[in-house]
Design a protein around this motif. Structure first.
Motif, PDB file in Angstrom:
ATOM      1  N   GLY A 222       0.817  -1.199   0.000  1.00 44.03           N
ATOM      2  CA  GLY A 222       0.000   0.000   0.000  1.00 44.03           C
ATOM      3  C   GLY A 222       0.856   1.256   0.000  1.00 44.03           C
ATOM      4  N   THR A 223       0.201   2.400  -0.154  1.00 49.55           N
ATOM      5  CA  THR A 223       0.930   3.668  -0.142  1.00 49.55           C
ATOM      6  C   THR A 223       1.609   3.901   1.194  1.00 49.55           C
ATOM      7  OG1 THR A 223      -0.733   4.546  -1.666  1.00 49.55           O
ATOM      8  CG2 THR A 223       0.712   6.136  -0.580  1.00 49.55           C
ATOM      9  N   HIS A 224       0.896   3.564   2.260  1.00 51.81           N
ATOM     10  CA  HIS A 224       1.443   3.709   3.607  1.00 51.81           C
ATOM     11  C   HIS A 224       1.328   2.360   4.317  1.00 51.81           C
ATOM     12  CE1 HIS A 224       1.592   8.043   3.074  1.00 51.81           C
ATOM     13  NE2 HIS A 224       0.349   8.002   2.645  1.00 51.81           N
ATOM     14  N   TYR A 361      -5.407  -0.098   0.593  1.00 53.25           N
ATOM     15  CA  TYR A 361      -4.886   0.688  -0.520  1.00 53.25           C
ATOM     16  C   TYR A 361      -5.451   2.095  -0.557  1.00 53.25           C
ATOM     17  CZ  TYR A 361      -3.975  -4.145  -1.633  1.00 53.25           C
ATOM     18  OH  TYR A 361      -3.588  -5.462  -1.548  1.00 53.25           O
ATOM     19  N   ASP A 362      -6.132   2.507   0.511  1.00 55.03           N
ATOM     20  CA  ASP A 362      -6.674   3.858   0.563  1.00 55.03           C
ATOM     21  C   ASP A 362      -5.560   4.841   0.927  1.00 55.03           C
ATOM     22  OD1 ASP A 362      -9.244   5.588   0.729  1.00 55.03           O
ATOM     23  OD2 ASP A 362      -8.132   6.083   2.551  1.00 55.03           O
ATOM     24  N   VAL A 377       2.966  11.548  12.850  1.00 58.72           N
ATOM     25  CA  VAL A 377       3.974  10.910  12.011  1.00 58.72           C
ATOM     26  C   VAL A 377       3.346   9.655  11.424  1.00 58.72           C
ATOM     27  CG1 VAL A 377       4.976   9.556  13.906  1.00 58.72           C
ATOM     28  CG2 VAL A 377       6.356  10.073  11.892  1.00 58.72           C
ATOM     29  N   GLY A 378       3.676   9.377  10.182  1.00 63.08           N
ATOM     30  CA  GLY A 378       3.099   8.218   9.510  1.00 63.08           C
ATOM     31  C   GLY A 378       3.937   6.968   9.698  1.00 63.08           C
ATOM     32  N   THR A 379       3.656   5.974   8.878  1.00 64.36           N
ATOM     33  CA  THR A 379       4.370   4.698   8.965  1.00 64.36           C
ATOM     34  C   THR A 379       5.474   4.582   7.928  1.00 64.36           C
ATOM     35  OG1 THR A 379       2.639   3.743   7.576  1.00 64.36           O
ATOM     36  CG2 THR A 379       2.425   3.447   9.956  1.00 64.36           C
TER      37      THR A 379
END
Length: 511
Positions: A222-224, A361-362, A377-379
């Protein structure tokens, strides 16, 4: 004197049958080894293996891949073997049809191996190529796992998908040769498979559940990245489905070749059972426990996170990401060291957040937090995610919270961007990376895991001018004029004046 010599007992029928069976198996094995060597030396296979090796090297050497999440890295190994599988389909089919092309089938018919056994040997000849693909998968995943920035954990079932796909495609090529012994059938099927599984023309491509799992490879990373507990992918059942399907294709090819022994029929029935079982269970949708975990992680991440305090800042992360806290802390320290006034020693909370309610996948942006002094903060990490996080920290130090930071439209953007970029080794390059259009001139949107920030053309010019000024001189002026530089009433032109640069500031968006 006459000696009595006992008569030798004639060989029993079962012993003769066992001997014949061993001879047949040895002959099948010898033919399989011969065909395997030929298969591995075919030009399409060599080109596919070379392309696969190049793909592994290219992918694992990318700068943005220095901080992999292993629960995504295992899925990233599945795309490359598709190319090898297509070559296996084409060349295995070509090998089975060799006797037909050369009109030697009538000669082979008088040998010890009937057509069914020769078909089995052709199916077995694909196994070494699948093992080579498995070695490639192991190299790629191990390479990722040994990177210092790797987090998370992989799945053995996900890693098996690539080699099983090679087996499936090779067995399909053998079966096709027996069902449709035509020289054009395999190339047409290769083109069809390429469009469906590589070119994403499969009708259910991109879906997370349902019929999408009938394809060999279902969705890439996925994107993230998400925590492993939130994936909910039926990887084990999918591997069982692929293994059963490959075995079904191979045994069906043997069956239609004329070998209809009890063993073959029983094996085919067992393979079909495995295929149906895996195929049905894998399409059952996301488990309820996973759906609940996704909801909890998205709305109340603090229930699943581990918090660590370093200095004046607390860092809360999902357990698999706690090794990355040190990287976040280095960025926070560098940005906060440049701030003035109360922000220089402000207590911050850096919280990792995800949005998993809408599937793997969102790519929806996270809602900005209204909690004072909390930074999201993201992954993902590495590449442009570093200046993205640096900008988020700077924005909260200047504006107080993420919601207010997302509404900045005045000269405070100059302070935010200078804090974010000035400490980095190549600040102007990082300015390019943190902007959506990769520009360093004109207006642009600044990357963010929450509401994106925006820069006017004038703010861009002022920031670039500051980055070309002596660092310590600008840092001293930022601290000296901190109160005015962070005031909602400051204009870009006034910020440029206070910081000692001459640039065409233009009008602010909120004027």
């Amino acid at each position: 004197m006459t000696a009595l010599v006992p008569e030798t007992e004639p060989a029993t029928a079962p012993a003769a049958a066992r001997s014949a069976s061993r001879t047949t198996l040895a002959a099948v094995g010898a033919l399989a080894r011969f065909e395997a060597r030929r298969l591995l030396l075919r030009v399409p296979v060599l080109l596919a293996l070379a392309g696969y090796a190049a793909w592994i090297g290219w992918r694992t050497l990318q700068p943005w891949d220095d901080y992999p999440a292993l629960q995504d890295a295992d899925r990233a190994t599945q795309g490359g073997p598709l190319l090898v599988g297509l070559a296996a389909l084409l060349c295995a089919n070509h090998a089975v049809l060799r006797s037909r092309r050369r009109d030697t089938e009538r000669h082979l018919a008088v040998l010890v191996l009937p057509q069914g056994h020769r078909t089995a040997a052709h199916a077995l000849s694909v196994v070494p190529l699948a093992l080579l693909s498995a070695a490639g998968v192991a190299v790629q995943f191990t390479w990722e796992a040994l990177k210092p920035g790797a987090v998370g954990r992989g799945s053995v079932a996900e890693l098996l998908v690539g080699p099983l796909t090679v087996l499936l495609f090779g067995a399909t090529g053998v079966l096709l040769a027996r069902l449709a012994p035509s020289a054009v059938a395999a190339p047409l099927l290769v083109v069809l498979f390429f469009l469906m599984f590589v070119g994403a023309a499969f009708p259910f491509s991109g879906q997370e559940t349902g019929a999408a799992w009938f394809a060999p490879v279902v969705g890439g990373p996925g994107t993230h990245p998400l925590p492993s507990a939130l994936l909910g992918r039926p990887a084990g059942w999918h591997a069982l489905y692929l293994a059963g399907l490959a075995l079904t294709a191979a045994l069906l090819a043997v069956l239609v070749s004329g070998t209809r022994t009890r063993t073959v029929r029983a094996g085919l029935a067992a393979a079909l059972t495995l295929t149906v079982l895996g195929g049905v269970v894998q399409t059952g949708g996301v488990p309820q426990v996973t759906t609940a975990a996704r909801l909890r992680a998205s709305l109340t991440p603090e229930k699943d996170q581990t918090c660590v305090r370093q200095g004046t800042t607390a860092y809360c992360a999902f357990p698999e990401w706690t090794p990355r806290i040190g990287d976040w802390a280095r960025v926070v320290r560098r940005v906060q060291s440049l701030a003035g006034g109360p922000a220089h020693g402000q207590r911050l909370l850096v919280r990792q957040r995800v949005e998993a309610r809408y599937g793997l996948y969102d790519d929806a942006a996270l809602r900005p937090s209204t909690t004072p002094h909390q930074v999201t903060v993201g992954t993902s990490w590495g590449g442009n995610r570093v200046p993205e996080f640096s900008t988020a920290v700077a924005a909260v130090l200047v504006a107080g919270d993420e919601k207010t930071a997302g509404e900045l439209c005045d000269g405070r953007m100059v302070t935010v961007m200078w804090l974010s970029l000035a400490w980095q080794s190549d600040p102007e390059s990082q300015l390019r990376h943190v902007r959506v259009d990769d520009s360093v001139t004109g207006p642009a949107v600044v990357l963010s895991r929450t509401e994106p920030l925006t820069m006017t053309a004038g703010q861009t010019e002022v920031v670039r001018a500051l980055l070309h000024q002596p660092f310590y001189g600008v840092a001293a002026r930022v601290k000296a004029h901190w109160s005015e530089l962070t005031s909602p009433r400051i204009s870009t032109a006034r910020a440029a004046e206070l910081l000692g640069v001459r640039a065409d500031a233009g009008a602010d968006r909120c004027e």
